[in-house]
Design a protein around this motif. Structure first.
Motif, PDB file in Angstrom:
ATOM      1  N   THR A  95     107.739  54.700  -8.832  1.00  0.00           N
ATOM      2  CA  THR A  95     107.298  55.797  -7.975  1.00  0.00           C
ATOM      3  C   THR A  95     108.327  56.918  -8.002  1.00  0.00           C
ATOM      4  O   THR A  95     109.490  56.710  -8.341  1.00  0.00           O
ATOM      5  N   GLN A 142     105.783  60.176  -1.779  1.00  0.00           N
ATOM      6  CA  GLN A 142     105.902  59.261  -2.914  1.00  0.00           C
ATOM      7  C   GLN A 142     104.580  59.154  -3.667  1.00  0.00           C
ATOM      8  O   GLN A 142     103.500  59.161  -3.072  1.00  0.00           O
ATOM      9  N   VAL A 157     102.901  57.634  -7.828  1.00  0.00           N
ATOM     10  CA  VAL A 157     103.161  56.904  -9.065  1.00  0.00           C
ATOM     11  C   VAL A 157     103.748  57.863 -10.099  1.00  0.00           C
ATOM     12  O   VAL A 157     103.239  58.970 -10.319  1.00  0.00           O
ATOM     13  N   GLU A 158     104.816  57.438 -10.730  1.00  0.00           N
ATOM     14  CA  GLU A 158     105.463  58.266 -11.752  1.00  0.00           C
ATOM     15  C   GLU A 158     104.608  58.240 -13.022  1.00  0.00           C
ATOM     16  O   GLU A 158     104.344  57.179 -13.587  1.00  0.00           O
TER      17      GLU A 158
END
Length: 541
Positions: free
Chosen positions: A4, A174, A176-177
């Motif tokens: 994240t 935050q 998800v990357e």
């Protein structure tokens, strides 16, 4: 599950992915999550904190103007954005990719008018009015796409500033990357062959063509020089085009000489230029003049309609024109152009003491050094009296002509070019707009050489009030500090020079010192000769 990342972290990763290695600015509460993301990536992106938001914006401008790459800065919303607004206006006027990264109040309170910290009634709309593009990141999932969209818009076509804001609560959100999208640059306009054919036809009929280059031609120098050689046509410029063709080229005319040639010109070829000199400064057109314009911005063809409009990237447009020209060699004009330059230099040598001081600076500044002008008597004179040999090496504020631009911008130029000599020239009035950034220069080791011409006045205002308003001086006379002692108190090296020869010596010492330097040059109040007769010349009889 994937990793994240916060909105702030994603935005910083996007900066790095787009090749941005420096951010100027001042941290603040709305921006803490973004500021911390910068800290986490400090090995890849440098943060230089300033003492005023306007300083941050102008340093980003200097970085961008002298490189062609994005100059980025971050400030808090509201007053921080407004304090940096002059720099964004300058970037807009100078077609320069300056990126403002800012915050906003909590997302659910935007538009409520409850008087939150740093709240503006409509900050995004305010930013939209002084940038090419402004966007808001409303959710962490928008961070990477919006960054790519804004950067792509800034760098496509006619370049300009952009802004991205995120609400206070969104910066720390935050998500998800994911893989970062990169900016898609719009391709340059396809060149109309009919326009090139029409331009070549006008050139074939011309006897005395003049080429005018502006900031849009900075990457087209070789092609412009070849066009000049093929046509035996002189090249002139005002500010942003200085150095596109080196001033020691046999085809370069300083624009005082350019006005002399203008009186016999029958074809003007404008390349990446607003044609400000010809249509706003000189204010006189030769009879039966024809105009060709090569510009990437189609709206320029509406603002000032030419006989032939070539909507194209400057280099591509000039190269297409060269390919269409017949291989006929006109009469060699180089000796005649040299005489025009020499005669003009002899005439404007009367603009004293500015010309002698500029000659001293040029003698000391390496060929590849940077000269940053300022709204001042020396700055105005430099437009026609200071030779420049490479594009982007004469850094100008363009038509905004705003006090306080010079020194702050020079710091950004030096950050971008740490191995080059960077000299800024300011009057006492303009220098005091950004004098606090001496602290920034000392703290970060930004070794700009600042020359402050101290005439105890806003010089133009003083002259106009004296000459046009019977000496009714209002707000033109200034009381100043001792600039040498002031600079020393910041930890900078400081000198005073009272003659051009002494300035040349002091500059040699300053270049070797490799420290931030201030050189004060005292000038008697109101004593400077006016440069304006050479910028706004009288129409021929």
């Amino acid at each position: 599950m994937g990793n994240t990342a916060t909105t702030g972290q994603t935005m910083v990763r996007s900066l790095i992915a787009h090749g941005i290695d420096t951010v100027f600015g001042i941290p603040g509460a709305h921006m803490y999550d973004f500021n911390d993301a910068l800290y986490q990536q400090r090995e890849q992106i440098r943060f230089i904190h300033t003492r005023h938001e306007q300083g941050a914006g102008y340093m980003a401008y200097g970085y961008a103007k002298s490189t062609g790459r994005i100059g980025a800065y971050t400030v808090v919303p509201g007053p921080g954005v407004l304090n940096s607004g002059a720099a964004l206006c300058t970037a807009y006027g100078g077609n320069t990719p300056v990126l403002c990264l800012t915050g906003n109040i909590m997302s659910h309170l935007i538009g409520q008018g409850r008087g939150q910290l740093h709240e503006l009634p409509d900050q995004l709309n305010t930013l939209s009015g002084i940038t090419k593009v402004a966007r808001r990141v409303n959710h962490v999932t928008e961070a990477a796409p919006e960054m790519a969209e804004v950067i792509g818009h800034m760098l496509s076509g006619r370049q300009g500033p952009g802004a991205i804001e995120a609400p206070w609560d969104v910066f720390g959100m935050q998500g998800v990357e994911t893989e970062l999208p990169l900016a898609n640059l719009r391709p340059a306009p396809a060149i109309n062959p009919a326009a090139i054919e029409a331009a070549a036809s006008l050139i074939a009929q011309a006897k005395n063509p003049l080429i005018m280059v502006g900031g849009g031609a900075v990457a087209a120098g070789d092609a412009v020089a070849e066009l000049a050689r093929r046509l035996q046509a002189p090249v002139t410029s005002h500010r942003s085009g200085k150095g596109v063709v080196p001033d020691d080229s046999p085809y370069a005319l300083n624009f005082v000489a350019g006005f002399d040639y203008w009186q016999q010109t029958d074809l003007l070829i404008g390349i990446g230029s607003r044609l400000e000199l010809q249509f706003m400064r000189w204010r006189w057109l030769p009879k039966n003049l024809k105009v060709i314009r090569i510009d990437i911005d189609p709206t320029e063809m509406v603002r000032l309609k030419p006989d032939v409009a070539v909507v194209a990237d400057a280099q591509q447009g000039v190269e297409a024109l060269l390919a269409a020209l017949p291989p006929v060699q006109p009469v060699d004009r180089r000796a005649a152009l040299s005489r025009l330059n020499q005669q003009a230099r002899e005439r404007f040598s009367c603009v004293q003491p500015q010309v002698d001081y500029l000659n001293a600076i040029r003698a000391a500044l390496p060929r590849d050094g940077f000269f940053v002008e300022e709204v001042s008597q020396v700055g105005f004179t430099a437009r026609f009296a200071f030779p420049v040999y490479e594009p982007r090496h004469y850094v100008t504020c363009g038509y905004q002509d705003n006090l306080g631009f010079g020194y702050n911008t020079a710091l950004g130029v030096k950050v971008a070019h740490p191995d080059k000599v960077v000299i800024s020239v300011s009057g006492d009035g303009g220098f005091m707009f950004g004098v606090q950034e001496l602290a920034t220069a000392v703290q970060h080791g930004i070794n700009v050489i600042a020359i402050v011409f101290n005439n105890g006045a806003y010089g133009n205002v003083l002259r106009d009030q004296r000459d046009s308003y019977q000496g009714h001086y209002l707000g033109a006379e200034l009381t100043n500090p001792d600039f040498v002692r002031l600079a020393e108190s910041f930890g900078a090296l400081a000198y005073r020079a009272t003659t051009p020869d002494e300035l040349r010596v002091r500059l040699a010492e300053a270049i070797n010192a490799e420290r931030p330097v201030v050189i004060e040059v005292p000038v008697e109040r109101g004593s400077e000769a006016s440069p304006w007769p050479f910028i706004h010349p009288q129409a021929p009889q």
